[in-house]
Design an enzyme around this catalytic site. Structure first.
Site, short mmCIF file in Angstrom:
data_model
loop_
_atom_site.label_atom_id
_atom_site.label_comp_id
_atom_site.label_asym_id
_atom_site.label_seq_id
_atom_site.Cartn_x
_atom_site.Cartn_y
_atom_site.Cartn_z
N ASP A 1 1.05 -1.80 4.50
CA ASP A 1 0.11 -0.63 4.06
C ASP A 1 -0.90 -0.44 4.79
OD1 ASP A 1 0.25 1.39 1.20
OD2 ASP A 1 -1.65 0.84 2.12
N HIS B 1 -3.30 -2.50 -4.89
CA HIS B 1 -4.64 -2.63 -5.04
C HIS B 1 -5.13 -2.76 -6.48
CE1 HIS B 1 -5.33 -0.47 -1.43
NE2 HIS B 1 -4.82 0.47 -1.50
ZN LIG Z 1 -2.01 2.68 1.30
#
Ligand SMILES: [Zn+2]
Length: 379
Positions: free
Chosen positions: A186, A149
């Protein structure tokens, strides 16, 4: 199955990134405290994965890959120098009003966070080096903090530096690769990795994630890359409750066919095990065996197209009891091992449901993704 050596990246410095505890309940007027509860991205989950690798005997069968700090020049291939300096300053600042500074609201920092993040990015790059130089056939990196991220100028979603981004840049710059594949399973969208290579056809980014979950509206089908990179970002948004069968179908119908067309020279996996049915931060229904099957498919693929060169990087995974099971199930295929570890929830109705569910909504999402990406890839 791989018959070579599998490398392991881990370093005690990763445990210096302490996300702390949450104990304060805020009210409209005032607050009160509860016994402290660890942050979701808790230190002890990383430790528990390591203990699981050790206790199962896997660590002993793996080749330890030394870590190093990423350099500022390397990080600056993606991150801004102001951001790198800012993280350093924040972690040097010490406790502020009893708690450490947060890089972003949901990314707490501790005194050791900057060093841990430097060594996580450096560990990811060393894993690539070990695979590219043939020291090992493939590698698993138990990194902390995670990275997918992280944006170029800010921390996000528990991530500080883009570990997968650094690994791919390293493969491109140091080893001259033209085609690097990053598969991000993920459960959250790897927005940082997508951002880094959005205009770059030399890095194909494929992400499977819970649709419109985190970050909001990130990872939509329509986000395919731009300029020369158009078509080289492949998002596969999946509905809550997808389960093992939906994930495996996504690999069989989309990930692998596109992978074979791309013919990567190296495969990087952003492996977060937070699509598990027990994860508190998402609503997917993947089991330990589902992660094993995804890993087996990717190992087989890498063996066929790029001499087995595969680097698996740890991202999320927030169920303390179950994440280590799912992680070890993903690591075992790297070394062609099956230690016969029994699923913690073997025989439970939840596990059975995770392994058999396949809803019409999942079928439609897969159909839509396949049809959409067929505009760039003839799958
Ligand atoms: Zn994650």
């Amino acid at each position: 199955m791989s018959d070579g050596t599998t490398g392991l990246v881990f370093d005690e410095r990763y445990l210096g990134h302490d996300t702390g505890v949450e104990a304060t309940v805020s009210m409209r007027d005032g607050s009160f405290t509860l016994p402290p509860e660890p942050h979701p991205s808790a230190l002890f989950i990383t430790q528990r994965i390591k203990h699981f690798l050790d206790g199962s005997g896997l660590t002993g069968q793996m080749h330890p890959i030394p870590v190093r700090a990423a350099t500022e020049v390397e990080l600056a291939q993606y991150h801004t120098r102001e951001y790198i300096a800012g993280i350093k300053t924040l972690t040097e600042g010490g406790p502020m009003h009893g708690s450490w500074g947060a890089a972003e609201l949901d990314t707490p920092l501790s005194k050791g966070s900057f060093e841990a993040a430097l060594y996580a990015a450096g560990g990811a790059m060393n894993a690539v080096s070990a695979v590219m130089e043939g020291t090992v056939r493939n590698a698993y990196a138990l990194l902390r903090p995670p990275g997918h991220h992280a944006m170029k100028n800010r921390a996000m979603g528990y991530c500080i530096f883009g570990n997968a981004v650094m690994a791919a840049h390293h493969a491109r710059k140091v080893y001259g690769l033209d085609r690097v594949l990053i598969v991000d399973w993920d459960v959250h969208h790897g927005n940082g990795t997508q951002d880094a290579f959005f205009q770059d056809p030399n890095v194909l980014f494929i992400s499977l994630h819970q649709h419109n979950w985190y970050p909001k509206l990130s990872g939509e089908l329509e986000q395919v890359g731009s300029g020369q990179g158009a078509g080289y970002t492949v998002n596969i948004p999946l509905p809550a409750g997808t389960g093992d069968r939906g994930y495996i179908a996504a690999f069989e119908q989309i990930v692998l066919p596109i992978g074979y067309l791309y013919q990567p020279q190296l495969v990087i996996i952003s492996a977060g095990q937070d699509a598990s049915w027990l994860d508190p931060l998402a609503q997917m229904l993947v089991s330990m065996d589902g992660f094993r099957q995804m890993s087996e498919m990717m190992v087989k693929f890498a063996e066929e197209v790029c001499a087995g060169r595969l680097v698996m990087l740890q991202e999320g995974g927030y169920s303390a009891p179950y994440t280590p099971y799912c992680t070890v199930a993903a690591v075992e295929p790297l070394m062609g091992a099956d230690l016969g570890i029994i699923d913690l929830y073997a025989g439970s109705s939840e596990l059975d449901r995770s392994q058999t569910i396949f809803t019409g909504e999942t079928r439609e999402a897969l159909y839509a993704a396949r049809r959409w990406h067929n505009g760039w890839w003839k799958i």
